[in-house]
Design an enzyme around this catalytic site. Structure first.
Site, PDB file in Angstrom:
ATOM      1  N   GLU A 135      -4.798  10.730   7.490  1.00  0.00           N
ATOM      2  CA  GLU A 135      -3.645   9.853   7.327  1.00  0.00           C
ATOM      3  C   GLU A 135      -2.604  10.529   6.421  1.00  0.00           C
ATOM      4  OE1 GLU A 135      -5.218   5.381   7.820  1.00  0.00           O
ATOM      5  OE2 GLU A 135      -5.622   6.166   5.835  1.00  0.00           O
ATOM      6  N   TRP A 150      -3.558  -7.166   2.921  1.00  0.00           N
ATOM      7  CA  TRP A 150      -2.808  -6.450   3.961  1.00  0.00           C
ATOM      8  C   TRP A 150      -2.458  -7.384   5.116  1.00  0.00           C
ATOM      9  CZ3 TRP A 150      -3.048  -4.999   9.070  1.00  0.00           C
ATOM     10  CH2 TRP A 150      -2.268  -3.898   9.444  1.00  0.00           C
ATOM     11  N   ARG A 189      -0.153   8.528  13.503  1.00  0.00           N
ATOM     12  CA  ARG A 189       0.736   7.804  12.591  1.00  0.00           C
ATOM     13  C   ARG A 189       1.165   8.598  11.360  1.00  0.00           C
ATOM     14  NH1 ARG A 189      -4.295   5.092  12.480  1.00  0.00           N
ATOM     15  NH2 ARG A 189      -5.465   5.349  10.536  1.00  0.00           N
ATOM     16  N   SER A 222       3.392   3.472   7.999  1.00  0.00           N
ATOM     17  CA  SER A 222       3.953   4.468   7.078  1.00  0.00           C
ATOM     18  C   SER A 222       4.828   5.502   7.766  1.00  0.00           C
ATOM     19  CB  SER A 222       2.822   5.177   6.340  1.00  0.00           C
ATOM     20  OG  SER A 222       2.328   4.302   5.355  1.00  0.00           O
ATOM     21  N   ASN A 224       0.843  -1.195   0.000  1.00  0.00           N
ATOM     22  CA  ASN A 224       0.000   0.000   0.000  1.00  0.00           C
ATOM     23  C   ASN A 224       0.876   1.242   0.000  1.00  0.00           C
ATOM     24  OD1 ASN A 224      -0.424  -1.447   2.796  1.00  0.00           O
ATOM     25  ND2 ASN A 224      -0.855   0.641   3.326  1.00  0.00           N
ATOM     26  N   ASP A 225       0.746   2.133   0.930  1.00  0.00           N
ATOM     27  CA  ASP A 225       1.321   3.486   0.800  1.00  0.00           C
ATOM     28  C   ASP A 225       2.787   3.552   0.368  1.00  0.00           C
ATOM     29  OD1 ASP A 225      -0.961   3.535   2.339  1.00  0.00           O
ATOM     30  OD2 ASP A 225      -0.041   4.478   4.073  1.00  0.00           O
TER      31      ASP A 225
HETATM   32  C1  FRU Z   1      -2.888   4.536   4.886  1.00  0.00           C
HETATM   33  C2  FRU Z   1      -2.549   3.715   6.114  1.00  0.00           C
HETATM   34  C3  FRU Z   1      -1.623   4.503   7.041  1.00  0.00           C
HETATM   35  C4  FRU Z   1      -0.925   3.422   7.793  1.00  0.00           C
HETATM   36  C5  FRU Z   1      -0.761   2.360   6.753  1.00  0.00           C
HETATM   37  C6  FRU Z   1      -0.793   0.960   7.269  1.00  0.00           C
HETATM   38  O1  FRU Z   1      -3.226   3.785   3.775  1.00  0.00           O
HETATM   39  O2  FRU Z   1      -3.721   3.337   6.789  1.00  0.00           O
HETATM   40  O3  FRU Z   1      -2.275   5.451   7.854  1.00  0.00           O
HETATM   41  O4  FRU Z   1       0.299   3.837   8.324  1.00  0.00           O
HETATM   42  O5  FRU Z   1      -1.811   2.541   5.816  1.00  0.00           O
HETATM   43  O6  FRU Z   1      -0.426   0.029   6.290  1.00  0.00           O
END
Ligand code: FRU
Length: 487
Positions: free
Chosen positions: A233, A85, A178, A117, A60-61
């Site tokens: 986020e 995930w 976060r 992240s 993901n991110d």
């Molecule tokens: C955004 C998020 C962040 C977090 C990460 C976890 O997509 O929810 O806030 O750090 O993904 O994988």
């Protein structure tokens, strides 16, 4: 005696490793062997040729986008063991030019913490990662989030800081705390962290440190009034052409009247800021950065005065059809950001053209089509006084998508069928052409000078077929694109 000395030496090494919080290199070696084996099993049909994805498994991110020893480093939220995930690792790619990428070994392994992240900065010759440690626990919230550091002197092997966390969760704050994005200004380091207030409103908190270890809370840079979501986020904060931009990915934003609700969106607020009062004064309301179906958690870096952005090329809460193939998720093309009046423009980086191979110039008459392999780039020029409709699908079928310009409403849309449409009005500020990038399961549409951009995942079978379904002929310059990330 000799064996006793060896034993002492070994325990000394183990002790030093523990003090430095060194991740087990052998665990990473083992993971890399697993990745190589699993990679061979991937079904290549939707696999991307010039976008970053995980070598296997889920991403993901984008994280840690930075420049270190002359190269661009980019990390990503990574779960190698499944295509959904899971406990977060940091995957890692490196590039000389933001176009050609190589995978490096996995940078962070989860230990007591999932490695959520964060960002990367360079302190002298050290690449420093600052990330969120997400720790599941038994208390009433069920988890805790604090900020950790990890260091590398070669840009590849990272040591977690023994004194982690460097920023505990704020007293009286919610556990949602976060995604630190860190930078240096003058003598201090600053970081912005996404958070959720006790009464469920998104906010971004600003901290300052002289040395990356000791942090003091300064202020919040912004807070949802209730309509802007319950959690912000992946914040980023930077200066661009004399203004300050707060980039964020809110969850739970109220849709505009008549609009559809989307649980996650990414956008920005332009304003002014000064480093004495720490006050961010918004001047332009929140706007979306990319209007496509699949763009989230964007992060930037800067080099030689240019600001580059990359987003996660997917979305939460939707299917990821490639996940039956051994992988899931990707990152968008890297784009350069420019400030233009009250908004940001996004353009593919200049070097993106180096992937072009040969070109064709055609006048595409109504209902005529062009065929590509898995990749292609097109510059499409029509008369905006009339409608434009492009239909894209696969040589062997698969998903269809329509790109439309409505000359009456002045709306551009990307329509994946069955009402799955994204749209926005477009007033060209210069060029009136569309620049379209196709990869095996991605579509990016850049309108004009980048004032409107759509990133959407699309899954054609076989190479791409593009038909002109407009009443007018269209001028098309088309390119095949070469691969810029290894198979
Ligand atoms: C955004 C998020 C962040 C977090 C990460 C976890 O997509 O929810 O806030 O750090 O993904 O994988």
């Amino acid at each position: 005696m000799a064996s006793l000395r060896l034993l002492l030496l070994l325990s000394l090494v183990a002790f030093i490793n523990a003090k430095l919080g060194r991740q087990s290199e052998s665990a990473i070696d083992e993971l890399e062997r697993y990745i190589q084996e699993k990679k061979a099993e991937i079904n290549q049909r939707y696999r991307l040729h010039y976008h970053v994805s995980a070598p296997v498994g889920w991403i993901n991110d984008p994280n840690g986008f930075s420049v270190y020893k002359g190269e661009y480093h980019l990390f990503y939220q990574f779960y190698p063991y499944d295509t959904v995930w899971g406990p977060m690792h940091w995957g890692h790619v490196v590039s000389p030019d933001l176009v050609n990428w190589q995978w490096l070994r996995t940078a962070l392994l989860p230990e007591e913490e999932y490695c959520f992240s964060g960002s990367a900065v360079v302190d002298n010759d050290t690449l420093v990662l600052m990330y969120t440690a997400h720790i599941e626990d038994e208390d009433e919230d069920g988890f805790d989030q604090t900020q950790y550091l990890a260091f590398s002197d070669d840009g590849e092997r990272f040591t977690k800081y023994e004194g982690n966390p460097v920023i505990p969760r704020p007293e009286n704050g919610s556990p949602h705390f976060r995604d630190p994005k860190t930078w240096k200004h003058g003598d201090y380091w600053y970081t912005v962290i996404g958070a959720r207030t006790i009464d469920d409103r998104g906010t971004v908190l600003l901290y300052r440190s002289p040395d990356l270890f000791d942090w003091e809370f300064l202020t919040d840079l912004g807070e949802s009034d209730g309509t802007m979501g319950f959690m912000w986020e992946c914040p980023d904060f930077f200066e661009l052409a004399g203004k300050y931009v707060l980039l964020l990915s809110p969850e739970g934003v109220e849709p505009p009247p008549g609009g559809i609700y989307r649980s996650h969106i990414t956008g920005y607020i332009i304003g002014s800021f000064n480093y004495t009062t720490y006050e961010f004064i918004p001047e332009v309301e929140f706007q979306e950065l990319d209007y496509g179906h699949d763009f989230y958690a964007a992060q930037t870096t800067e080099r030689d005065g240019k600001r580059y952005v990359v987003g996660w090329f997917n979305m939460w809460g939707v299917d990821h059809p490639e996940n039956v193939d051994g992988w899931a998720g990707a990152l968008t093309l890297i784009r350069e950001l420019q400030l233009y009046g009250n908004r940001l423009l996004m353009k593919p980086v200049d070097d993106q053209v180096t992937l072009r191979q040969g070109s064709t110039n055609v006048t595409l008459q109504t209902n005529y089509g062009l065929s590509f392999d898995a990749t292609g780039e097109m510059i499409v020029e029509g008369d905006l006084v009339q409608d434009i409709v492009l239909e894209l699908t696969g040589n062997a079928g698969g998903q269809q998508v329509w790109l439309r310009w409505n000359s009456v409403t002045k709306i551009v849309s990307v329509d994946r069928g069955n009402g799955d449409v994204r749209q926005v009005d477009w007033t060209p500020i210069g060029s009136t052409s569309w620049r379209i990038f196709l990869d095996a399961s991605t579509l990016e549409l850049f309108c004009g000078e980048g004032e409107v951009v759509f990133s959407s995942r699309v899954y054609p079978d076989g190479g791409w077929l593009v038909f002109n379904r407009s009443v007018q002929p269209l001028q098309v310059t088309a390119f095949l694109l070469s691969r810029s990330i290894p198979v």
